[in-house]
Design an enzyme around this catalytic site. Structure first.
Site, short mmCIF file in Angstrom:
data_model
loop_
_atom_site.label_atom_id
_atom_site.label_comp_id
_atom_site.label_asym_id
_atom_site.label_seq_id
_atom_site.Cartn_x
_atom_site.Cartn_y
_atom_site.Cartn_z
N SER C 23 0.87 -1.23 0.10
CA SER C 23 -0.09 0.01 0.04
C SER C 23 1.01 1.23 -0.06
O SER C 23 0.34 2.25 -0.12
CB SER C 23 -0.89 0.04 1.19
OG SER C 23 -0.29 -0.03 2.31
N GLY C 24 2.06 1.08 0.10
CA GLY C 24 2.98 2.34 0.17
C GLY C 24 3.33 2.72 -1.23
O GLY C 24 3.14 2.06 -2.42
N PHE C 25 4.14 3.72 -1.37
CA PHE C 25 4.47 4.24 -2.69
C PHE C 25 5.43 3.33 -3.61
O PHE C 25 5.20 2.94 -4.62
CB PHE C 25 5.29 5.52 -2.49
CG PHE C 25 4.31 6.70 -2.02
CD1 PHE C 25 3.03 6.65 -2.15
CD2 PHE C 25 4.74 8.07 -1.98
CE1 PHE C 25 2.13 7.82 -1.72
CE2 PHE C 25 3.97 8.91 -1.60
CZ PHE C 25 2.66 9.01 -1.38
N ALA C 26 6.52 2.75 -2.76
CA ALA C 26 7.27 1.86 -3.53
C ALA C 26 6.55 0.76 -3.72
O ALA C 26 6.78 0.00 -4.82
CB ALA C 26 8.65 1.53 -2.69
N CYS C 158 17.33 5.92 -2.98
CA CYS C 158 17.12 6.63 -4.08
C CYS C 158 18.19 7.75 -4.15
O CYS C 158 18.66 8.06 -5.52
CB CYS C 158 15.79 7.16 -4.22
SG CYS C 158 15.37 7.93 -2.49
N ASN C 320 12.74 8.36 -8.42
CA ASN C 320 13.09 7.86 -6.98
C ASN C 320 12.17 6.53 -6.89
O ASN C 320 12.76 5.51 -6.07
CB ASN C 320 12.86 8.74 -5.91
CG ASN C 320 11.44 9.16 -6.06
OD1 ASN C 320 11.16 9.78 -6.73
ND2 ASN C 320 10.97 9.10 -4.71
N1 LIG Z 1 9.78 6.32 -1.51
C1 LIG Z 1 10.99 6.31 -2.05
O1 LIG Z 1 11.34 7.02 -2.77
C2 LIG Z 1 11.82 4.99 -1.78
C3 LIG Z 1 12.90 5.01 -2.45
C4 LIG Z 1 14.08 3.97 -2.09
C5 LIG Z 1 13.49 3.15 -0.97
N2 LIG Z 1 12.54 3.28 -0.39
C6 LIG Z 1 12.32 2.11 0.78
O2 LIG Z 1 11.25 1.60 0.46
C7 LIG Z 1 10.70 1.36 1.75
C8 LIG Z 1 8.79 1.64 1.57
O3 LIG Z 1 8.90 3.10 1.19
P1 LIG Z 1 7.80 3.98 0.87
O4 LIG Z 1 8.05 5.46 0.44
O5 LIG Z 1 6.81 3.13 -0.06
O6 LIG Z 1 7.00 4.08 2.32
P2 LIG Z 1 5.35 4.08 2.53
O7 LIG Z 1 4.73 4.70 1.43
O8 LIG Z 1 5.33 4.62 3.86
O9 LIG Z 1 4.89 2.66 2.48
C9 LIG Z 1 5.09 1.74 3.67
C10 LIG Z 1 4.57 0.46 3.49
O10 LIG Z 1 5.01 -0.39 4.59
C11 LIG Z 1 3.90 -1.18 4.93
N3 LIG Z 1 4.36 -1.42 6.38
C12 LIG Z 1 4.46 -0.35 7.37
N4 LIG Z 1 5.07 -1.14 8.58
C13 LIG Z 1 4.91 -2.36 8.41
C14 LIG Z 1 5.22 -3.45 9.15
N5 LIG Z 1 5.75 -3.43 10.40
N6 LIG Z 1 5.02 -4.61 8.53
C15 LIG Z 1 4.56 -5.06 7.28
N7 LIG Z 1 4.05 -3.87 6.38
C16 LIG Z 1 4.43 -2.66 7.03
C17 LIG Z 1 2.80 -0.19 4.94
O11 LIG Z 1 1.60 -0.72 4.88
P3 LIG Z 1 0.57 -0.95 6.22
O12 LIG Z 1 1.02 0.03 7.12
O13 LIG Z 1 -0.82 -0.88 5.89
O14 LIG Z 1 1.02 -2.60 6.40
C18 LIG Z 1 3.11 0.61 3.73
O15 LIG Z 1 2.60 -0.29 2.62
C19 LIG Z 1 11.30 2.12 2.67
O16 LIG Z 1 12.10 1.31 3.43
C20 LIG Z 1 11.88 3.21 2.02
O17 LIG Z 1 13.30 3.60 2.75
C21 LIG Z 1 11.38 4.07 -0.83
#
Ligand SMILES: NC(=O)c1ccc[n+]([C@@H]2O[C@H](COP(=O)([O-])OP(=O)(O)OC[C@H]3O[C@@H](n4cnc5c(N)ncnc54)[C@H](OP(=O)(O)O)[C@@H]3O)[C@@H](O)[C@H]2O)c1
Ligand SMILES: NC(=O)c1ccc[n+]([C@@H]2O[C@H](COP(=O)([O-])OP(=O)(O)OC[C@H]3O[C@@H](n4cnc5c(N)ncnc54)[C@H](OP(=O)(O)O)[C@@H]3O)[C@@H](O)[C@H]2O)c1
Ligand SMILES: NC(=O)c1ccc[n+]([C@@H]2O[C@H](COP(=O)([O-])OP(=O)(O)OC[C@H]3O[C@@H](n4cnc5c(N)ncnc54)[C@H](OP(=O)(O)O)[C@@H]3O)[C@@H](O)[C@H]2O)c1
Ligand SMILES: NC(=O)c1ccc[n+]([C@@H]2O[C@H](COP(=O)([O-])OP(=O)(O)OC[C@H]3O[C@@H](n4cnc5c(N)ncnc54)[C@H](OP(=O)(O)O)[C@@H]3O)[C@@H](O)[C@H]2O)c1
Ligand SMILES: [Zn+2]
Ligand SMILES: [Zn+2]
Lengths: 54, 356, 356, 356, 356, 54
Positions: C23-26, C158, C320
């Site tokens: 459900s998150g962005f990545a 990123c 990113n």
């Molecule tokens: N955004 C970027 O540009 C980017 C780039 C490189 C790497 N990343 C990495 O990718 C990861 C996700 O980033 P994001 O930006 O997509 O974050 P996000 O939008 O906040 O999404 C986080 C996701 O993780 C889930 N989650 C949270 N806590 C959890 C847990 N304890 N167990 C299982 N699921 C859990 C959340 O869903 P629920 O709470 O509903 O379970 C949500 O789907 C991070 O580690 C980030 O560092 C992101």
């Protein structure tokens, strides 16, 4: 299979669904409450009055 | 070296296509879609201004394509010719183009209307009216049955497309008879094409809610022709590049419920590959949203009923340079040539996305 | 009914994949890429908050997909598990995940660094350091030789990805030895993930040039590890949703010409399917531009030489949430599993496009 | 009838002012500031293109002003002449302008540098070098003592202003001696003026992080002149209309603490009416932010120290068309003519505000 | 030290004013306007969350003000109390507030409607209906005669204000009798206040054309009350922070010409200090444009006639947090207390400006 | 009057301040804790590690 009260689409209710569970209709997105399980019966869930938009 | 511009596809593709006006916004999108299309191989892409330059020098997303612009006067014979030049150019060249190509798909307004009289009313007349009766309006949701074998196809206007798709189910259900309809459209800056003067500079155009067509927009003619209904139309430019969103305020004769409308829209669009109905539900995107379909050939349509006065409000959202032009053209060509309808048009949109 | 979520692909696909944090962005981008991938069939997509809801209710671009979120605690066995949860979650579940899946691709920072000591220095330690030595850094431009057969893959950060790609040719050419490097990064709001408090509300976050990491950004650790070079790093949030752009100011020991640099970059990236060198030239887009690669797995890199003092300025631009996370992860999985490198990653960007 | 364009002020005002280039971006801001200034009455506003039209037809914010553009060739005598024409125009007309007006404040680059040689190096020479020695650099934070009575004042460049204000305290404290300084600037589209071609159309310019001056920006000359220091300068266009933000990466010889820097900045700016130091703290806006000062003559400056390597990072943010041009000009005129320094410049910025 | 927060004004000012809800968007604008107002001296600014912090820590534009938030429970007696808390708070505290202050100006919806029955219909009832009959609707263009001496003033809703100002001349000319009116509104994100959840995060909210109130918006109640006319109302969120733009599609009984309309609007607004009629003309800004009035108390209104069917389309644009709330409140207070109407409200807008 | 530990500016501590109260410095914005009241003494408050920025 059950029917959405809002849009009339079929909604698959999974086997172990319990009364009180909330599903969203895959067609219209309305939140539906499972009010009975045998057979599965759905009703529109009370609105959560989310702060959506402005 | 980039991955895109996939050699395999092009080898297997057997239908050749050229694009006139390929340095423009709609033309660039045609190139993007055709380059990824399993049936088409791009032969030529014309531009007078950028002749001999790589297409990537104008369209940075196509840097991976090994293709240079050529002069429109140097067009070779081809299976399908897509034309995305300004209004008036296609009328001038249509004879030559139809000689050179089995199928001509023109994205301009030049062949959208059925009669010369309409061009007299809404435009400055027509210089090649003899082709009008051959032309099929591209929008497959309306013209699917007329497209197979068509050899002159006229892409719909972007605002007309958005409006027609929002109202079509009501029209088919007879709910627009005698109805009074206000159409309030919001569009992005790519509608204006790649030219652009002071009014479309970033400093002036950013952040506006600019009533750019308060009344008398030419797309009214198409809407009337396709829906059999005259609408009160106003268009506003808002701060996005891609996207057209049409809100139609409809006052039907009798009462209509939301459940009725779900049935009505399902009737019309249940089997349509590119139309999604979004009307309430939960989450952040509860109604049609242009940014959710940016880059894709999808249209989102939806509705709500005003409990106060029975007004039906419909919403529709498209990407003006895809569903509203290049994608619609490819979709129509797919139907005309008997390809899979969705061939080359299966891109997903993006989430999240800012202001595409 | 929408075209996307193509049955054919999924039938022919034989490798199953699940996404934690879908459900998150990545995570949403992982779903988009996997849904269009010829080799993968998506098994599960987890979310605690949206369990049982359709993925389209969160990601409007995926409305056509027939898939509902499930609880992360209900994960079934699967060929490849992609995890996109916040930092710290993967360390906690890595044992279970590696039991359930032949290959785990984690997008968080949890397995990017090689030693426990680095986690002590840059993060708050590590709770499962025994897995660190198994992990391979995902970025194929760096790790292509180590990825085949890897069963724990750590997606790069990123900003680190943008920086590393900009500097890698200089590093390989030995031009960074003893060099002094300033990295000034500009990023979009999707870097912050789907959560977001007051600082990321539209009203506050729009239009900023916000120095959100003036010094001490954790991605410095990865950059140093992969390039063998400590950099002076500062990151600014600017008004876009997708995109990371890194400008590196490098002061090499001796003089370097632009022609040298073209050679150097060609040496490193000549055969890379996802890296495009853009350094001058003509037109509107003469240097790497994040919006030109939005939605794609491409990186643009470029450079210029300062005639005054021999400074080399490098530019790099990525999306990113694609090249900087989900796309990089899929790319790495393609290499690890022996699929075509570009499988599922052949999307073109868009032109024109506003602020994706 | 609008409230603005207050008769009372103008009646009591005794100093007449005209604006050359009043249809441009900087010229429009001059009109706005002068119209609300207690000491000035606007005499003429020139434009060749819009001569005889109301100023409100170009600047919608000034619709309430009862003033029409006149030809620059019809300039009457006036107390103060503000000129905001492109580079090169002032050199050509400076003799006539100085004859017509007691004080000439020129916003272009034509009189910013002290010697003809500098114009040979950085521009294409100078056609009226005999005026160079009379000119005083406008920025009061630097030139306060030289401005009283000055009759030729040269407004600083916007990027130079942002950079100089960020570094000035370090320069005065001797911390830049032998230091190595990288300046990475982010600017809005109004820097380009009201003209603008394809690259500045809304569709192309939106959402960019465009390295428009990778090296060799002419403002380096001013910075060097005013700070006695050659810097490594790179400028990026980002998606805002107003604003310039300069991030300077400084490597001082010895260690500096953040508390030292607070003292240093207080020393330089403690009594400055238009400079605010913002360096950490709490809330959403912890460092200088261009949107926080949009529409105002304020500059925000701030800093951070990198614990890894002693690097000092300074941030500065201004509105390029106010503090970076029109406001700076009025401020300098206030000092030159002995008015209250802040006269006509007391506007507050806005919160919230999007991307001004 | 900053220029703003001018001691001189405050010394000479003799009327004290406090702001409840001063950490919010409307409350922050009240502070900005009162700080620059020649008659008012700000006594207290309340916030529960930020009590004891400087107002500049929340509102960066007010960093120059020497003022800290206090608890709303610590309100002292004051001449005028401005309240900008969410709906429901004023009803609860109105007794105490009226005891503490000679004049209460409430910006919420709590006292806008005349009867308890209306609150039952449109809201969830009213807990202090006995005050309703004392309340005067703030908008001076409507209430100028009732405001002098009023001690409870109810600020209008922002969308209602925009709509009412666009239609008022038609109402006064009797052109709305029996007319059918569709109101299609576009608003910025500051309408939602400083709170904001997922739907108002930058990533989700950017670039939308989101039908956030398809039908049933509560401001219909005010519009109906003030114009005696029930309208069909739909509101869309678009990508701006400040601004509300209302397009009203009116179908009058008989034919109306554009010249008639100029007369009608002049009749109503000829002497209004804050209303500008913009209806056609030349240049880039031919109709009301929210960004042209951002930061100001001005409203722009305009119109066009559809030659096809006699439809009158009116346009109106305001800054929702100024003319639509804080500015309207100060304007009303000026009239109520007998100050110059434009006191403290003479700010000009900006040009160019992006998306304020 | 007391002095900010971060920037050295004067910080006015109101009369009825209590130990443990948090103030922000009017100059640099640093959150300061009143650790003593006679005379008023300030220390940098522990960082709240707010999620600020990306
Ligand atoms: N955004 C970027 O540009 C980017 C780039 C490189 C790497 N990343 C990495 O990718 C990861 C996700 O980033 P994001 O930006 O997509 O974050 P996000 O939008 O906040 O999404 C986080 C996701 O993780 C889930 N989650 C949270 N806590 C959890 C847990 N304890 N167990 C299982 N699921 C859990 C959340 O869903 P629920 O709470 O509903 O379970 C949500 O789907 C991070 O580690 C980030 O560092 C992101
Ligand atoms: N933009 C939209 O949203 C949209 C939607 C629906 C339909 N359309 C229609 O698509 C067409 C193109 O629109 P656009 O927005 O892409 O415009 P555009 O960006 O201005 O592009 C126009 C293209 O036509 C070429 N061209 C101009 N005059 C020509 C001539 N006499 N002969 C041959 N080529 C010529 C131009 O290139 P050179 O001058 O270099 O040759 C350019 O490549 C228009 O008819 C428009 O109505 C556009
Ligand atoms: N924009 C900024 O951020 C900024 C900051 C600092 C300094 N400046 C300087 O301010 C000056 C104006 O910049 P701008 O951005 O306002 O440019 P602009 O928007 O292009 O305006 C230029 C103005 O000069 C007039 N003009 C052009 N040629 C002229 C001539 N030969 N004689 C008389 N008037 C002439 C133009 O009007 P007509 O052609 O109708 O006469 C127009 O009013 C430039 O020198 C620029 O370097 C600008
Ligand atoms: N935004 C607009 O465009 C607009 C236009 C017209 C009218 N209005 C009206 O103006 C009012 C404020 O709107 P806004 O947009 O400024 O909202 P906002 O940004 O959410 O601000 C609300 C303010 O009220 C305070 N507050 C909340 N509950 C309170 C309580 N129980 N007692 C005292 N203070 C309380 C909050 O501060 P603490 O929680 O820290 O105390 C905050 O300062 C609303 O009634 C709104 O309808 C707003
Ligand atoms: Zn349903
Ligand atoms: Zn301090």
């Amino acid at each position: 299979m059950s029917t959405c009260t809002e849009c009339g689409a079929d909604v698959a209710v999974h086997d172990d669904a319990e009364a009180g569970e909330i599903l969203d209709c895959g067609t219209c997105g309305t939140e539906l409450e499972v009010v009975d399980t045998a057979p599965p019966t759905l009703e529109r869930a009370p609105d959560l009055a989310e702060d959506w938009g402005e | 070296m980039a991955v895109t511009g996939d050699a395999t596809d092009e080898e297997s593709a057997t239908t050749t296509a050229s694009v006139v006006g390929a340095s423009g916004f709609a033309g660039g999108e045609l190139l993007r879609l055709l380059a990824g299309h399993p049936e088409f191989a791009v032969a030529q892409a014309t531009s007078r201004e950028y002749a001999n330059k790589t297409v990537g020098s104008v369209h940075p997303n196509l840097r991976g394509l090994d293709l240079r612009f050529s002069e429109p006067s140097d067009l070779d014979s081809v299976d399908v010719l897509f034309a995305a030049a300004p209004h008036g150019v296609a009328m001038e060249h249509v004879d030559a183009w139809r000689d050179a190509a089995g199928t001509v798909v023109d994205l301009s307004a030049d062949f959208r209307l059925e009669t010369e009289a309409q061009y007299d009313d809404w435009y400055d007349g027509h210089s090649a009216p003899e082709h009008l009766e051959d032309a099929v309006y591209a929008l497959p949701e309306i013209s699917r049955d007329d497209l197979p074998g068509a050899d002159l196809i006229a892409g719909g206007g972007c605002n007309a497309t958005a409006t027609i798709l929002g109202l079509l189910p009501l029209a088919e259900a007879g709910l627009l008879e005698g109805a009074h309809v206000v159409v309030d459209v919001k569009v992005g800056s790519s509608e204006g094409g790649a030219g652009g003067g002071a009014a479309s500079s970033h400093a002036e155009r950013s952040g506006v809610v600019r009533p750019y067509a308060p009344t008398g927009h030419r797309h009214e003619a198409e809407i009337e022709q396709e829906l059999g209904l005259s609408v009160s139309f106003t268009a506003h430019a808002v701060d996005m590049v891609r996207g057209a969103s049409a809100t139609c305020h409809v006052f039907p004769d009798g009462p209509v419920s939301k459940t009725d409308l779900w049935g009505t829209y399902r009737e019309t669009y249940g089997d349509e590959p590119f139309v999604e109905t979004v009307a309430g539900g939960s989450g952040v995107y509860r109604y049609p949203e242009p940014k959710a379909v940016a880059g894709t050939n999808k249209a989102e349509v939806g509705f709500e009923v005003d409990p106060e006065n029975g007004r039906v409000v419909t919403f529709s959202a498209i990407d003006n340079v895809v569903k509203g032009s290049a994608g619609q053209a490819v979709h129509a060509a797919n139907v005309a040539l008997g390809f899979a309808e969705t061939a080359g048009l299966e891109q997903y949109g993006m989430h999240p996305v800012g202001s595409p």
